[in-house]
Write a protein that holds these residues in place. Structure first.
Motif, PDB file in Angstrom:
ATOM      1  N   MET A 121     -41.486 -69.942  25.719  1.00  0.00           N
ATOM      2  CA  MET A 121     -42.016 -70.208  24.374  1.00  0.00           C
ATOM      3  C   MET A 121     -42.522 -71.560  24.478  1.00  0.00           C
ATOM      4  SD  MET A 121     -40.289 -69.893  20.784  1.00  0.00           S
ATOM      5  CE  MET A 121     -39.049 -71.129  20.819  1.00  0.00           C
ATOM      6  N   ARG A 122     -43.836 -71.870  23.572  1.00  0.00           N
ATOM      7  CA  ARG A 122     -44.269 -73.003  23.525  1.00  0.00           C
ATOM      8  C   ARG A 122     -44.276 -73.487  22.000  1.00  0.00           C
ATOM      9  NH1 ARG A 122     -50.465 -75.101  23.994  1.00  0.00           N
ATOM     10  NH2 ARG A 122     -50.128 -77.360  24.444  1.00  0.00           N
ATOM     11  N   ILE A 123     -43.909 -74.911  21.769  1.00  0.00           N
ATOM     12  CA  ILE A 123     -43.568 -75.412  20.510  1.00  0.00           C
ATOM     13  C   ILE A 123     -44.813 -76.370  20.319  1.00  0.00           C
ATOM     14  CG2 ILE A 123     -42.213 -76.417  18.710  1.00  0.00           C
ATOM     15  CD1 ILE A 123     -39.720 -75.352  20.459  1.00  0.00           C
ATOM     16  N   VAL A 124     -45.469 -76.236  19.260  1.00  0.00           N
ATOM     17  CA  VAL A 124     -46.638 -77.380  18.994  1.00  0.00           C
ATOM     18  C   VAL A 124     -46.633 -77.555  17.239  1.00  0.00           C
ATOM     19  CG1 VAL A 124     -49.123 -77.871  19.236  1.00  0.00           C
ATOM     20  CG2 VAL A 124     -48.120 -76.266  20.764  1.00  0.00           C
ATOM     21  N   ARG A 125     -46.434 -79.082  17.223  1.00  0.00           N
ATOM     22  CA  ARG A 125     -46.434 -79.722  15.980  1.00  0.00           C
ATOM     23  C   ARG A 125     -46.919 -81.126  15.970  1.00  0.00           C
ATOM     24  NH1 ARG A 125     -41.868 -78.468  11.759  1.00  0.00           N
ATOM     25  NH2 ARG A 125     -43.484 -78.779  10.167  1.00  0.00           N
ATOM     26  N   TYR A 126     -47.708 -81.658  14.932  1.00  0.00           N
ATOM     27  CA  TYR A 126     -47.967 -82.965  15.048  1.00  0.00           C
ATOM     28  C   TYR A 126     -48.439 -83.561  16.227  1.00  0.00           C
ATOM     29  CZ  TYR A 126     -44.746 -82.213  11.220  1.00  0.00           C
ATOM     30  OH  TYR A 126     -43.993 -81.654   9.869  1.00  0.00           O
ATOM     31  N   GLY A 127     -49.229 -83.072  16.978  1.00  0.00           N
ATOM     32  CA  GLY A 127     -49.845 -83.546  18.246  1.00  0.00           C
ATOM     33  C   GLY A 127     -48.828 -83.606  19.425  1.00  0.00           C
ATOM     34  N   LEU A 128     -47.592 -82.953  18.996  1.00  0.00           N
ATOM     35  CA  LEU A 128     -46.706 -83.010  20.281  1.00  0.00           C
ATOM     36  C   LEU A 128     -46.531 -81.424  20.628  1.00  0.00           C
ATOM     37  CD1 LEU A 128     -44.000 -85.453  18.650  1.00  0.00           C
ATOM     38  CD2 LEU A 128     -45.507 -86.000  20.566  1.00  0.00           C
ATOM     39  N   VAL A 143     -43.960 -78.755  23.617  1.00  0.00           N
ATOM     40  CA  VAL A 143     -43.261 -78.676  24.672  1.00  0.00           C
ATOM     41  C   VAL A 143     -43.033 -77.302  25.035  1.00  0.00           C
ATOM     42  CG1 VAL A 143     -41.203 -78.186  22.964  1.00  0.00           C
ATOM     43  CG2 VAL A 143     -40.706 -79.018  25.394  1.00  0.00           C
ATOM     44  N   GLU A 144     -43.198 -77.023  26.305  1.00  0.00           N
ATOM     45  CA  GLU A 144     -43.022 -75.793  27.182  1.00  0.00           C
ATOM     46  C   GLU A 144     -41.667 -75.399  26.950  1.00  0.00           C
ATOM     47  OE1 GLU A 144     -45.820 -73.868  27.852  1.00  0.00           O
ATOM     48  OE2 GLU A 144     -47.364 -75.343  27.446  1.00  0.00           O
ATOM     49  N   GLY A 145     -41.421 -74.040  26.777  1.00  0.00           N
ATOM     50  CA  GLY A 145     -39.899 -73.479  26.785  1.00  0.00           C
ATOM     51  C   GLY A 145     -39.554 -73.899  28.101  1.00  0.00           C
ATOM     52  N   VAL A 146     -38.342 -74.524  28.320  1.00  0.00           N
ATOM     53  CA  VAL A 146     -37.536 -74.812  29.358  1.00  0.00           C
ATOM     54  C   VAL A 146     -36.344 -74.056  29.298  1.00  0.00           C
ATOM     55  CG1 VAL A 146     -36.544 -76.606  31.079  1.00  0.00           C
ATOM     56  CG2 VAL A 146     -38.739 -77.052  29.543  1.00  0.00           C
ATOM     57  N   PRO A 147     -36.008 -73.029  30.353  1.00  0.00           N
ATOM     58  CA  PRO A 147     -34.883 -72.134  30.279  1.00  0.00           C
ATOM     59  C   PRO A 147     -33.636 -73.073  30.212  1.00  0.00           C
ATOM     60  CG  PRO A 147     -36.433 -71.655  32.210  1.00  0.00           C
ATOM     61  CD  PRO A 147     -36.779 -72.876  31.451  1.00  0.00           C
ATOM     62  N   GLY A 148     -32.834 -72.773  29.400  1.00  0.00           N
ATOM     63  CA  GLY A 148     -31.406 -73.577  29.006  1.00  0.00           C
ATOM     64  C   GLY A 148     -31.671 -74.587  28.065  1.00  0.00           C
ATOM     65  N   TRP A 149     -32.846 -74.645  27.462  1.00  0.00           N
ATOM     66  CA  TRP A 149     -32.900 -75.926  26.238  1.00  0.00           C
ATOM     67  C   TRP A 149     -33.312 -75.242  24.796  1.00  0.00           C
ATOM     68  CZ3 TRP A 149     -32.962 -81.124  27.013  1.00  0.00           C
ATOM     69  CH2 TRP A 149     -32.750 -81.744  28.500  1.00  0.00           C
TER      70      TRP A 149
END
Length: 160
Positions: free
Chosen positions: A1-8, A10-16
């Motif tokens: 899963m990818r999270i995108v907000r405010y120009g930032l 993160v790609e989903g990293v397993p376990g995080w």
């Protein structure tokens, strides 16, 4: 899963678990900035930018990461003059780098600019004795983070 907000992002990293948020201003003069946080344990709804409410509960195998943005007026100068995210090394971590006295916890903190934006990268490991194993785990998460250049955000209307 990818999270995108405010120009930032993160790609989903397993376990995080990861979140990107921005505090509501407390008064009309206050300016707030985005914070990207990730942890190997669930993130509580109420937590501080630098992990209060989270780091106290880290187990010896847990990692917490916070990428805190500061104002554009400080980007590329002074404390924020270094360009790009530095690699995380086990030698970066020390129990003295966390404000509170928390047994076995260790932290690293780096100030830098990327894409015309100023950041503090604050990383907490659940056990100083496990830094050789946990620092690479934190580094994998940090390398999955993306920062959109400030000029691009301004052109697209992505900055308030």
């Amino acid at each position: 899963m990818r999270i995108v907000r405010y120009g930032l992002s993160v790609e989903g990293v397993p376990g995080w678990e990861a979140r990107i948020s921005r505090r509501e201003p407390q008064d009309p003069q206050e300016v707030t900035h985005p914070v990207l946080q990730g942890c190997t344990r669930p993130l509580p709804a109420e937590r501080g930018d630098f992990g209060s409410g989270v780091v106290e509960h880290l187990g010896p195998e847990d990692v917490f990461v916070s990428l805190v943005e500061f104002g554009a007026d400080v980007a590329d100068q002074g404390l924020f003059a270094p360009q790009g995210r530095p690699p995380l090394r086990p030698s970066d971590f020390s129990p003295d780098r966390i404000q509170r006295n928390l047994p076995r916890i260790t932290a690293a903190q780096h100030f830098f600019s990327e894409g015309g934006r100023a950041f503090c990268l604050f990383v907490v490991l659940g056990a100083h004795s496990r830094r050789m194993a946990l620092a690479p785990r934190a580094e994998r998460f940090v390398t999955s983070l993306r920062v959109t250049d400030r000029r691009q955000l301004l052109r697209s209307g992505g900055l308030p």
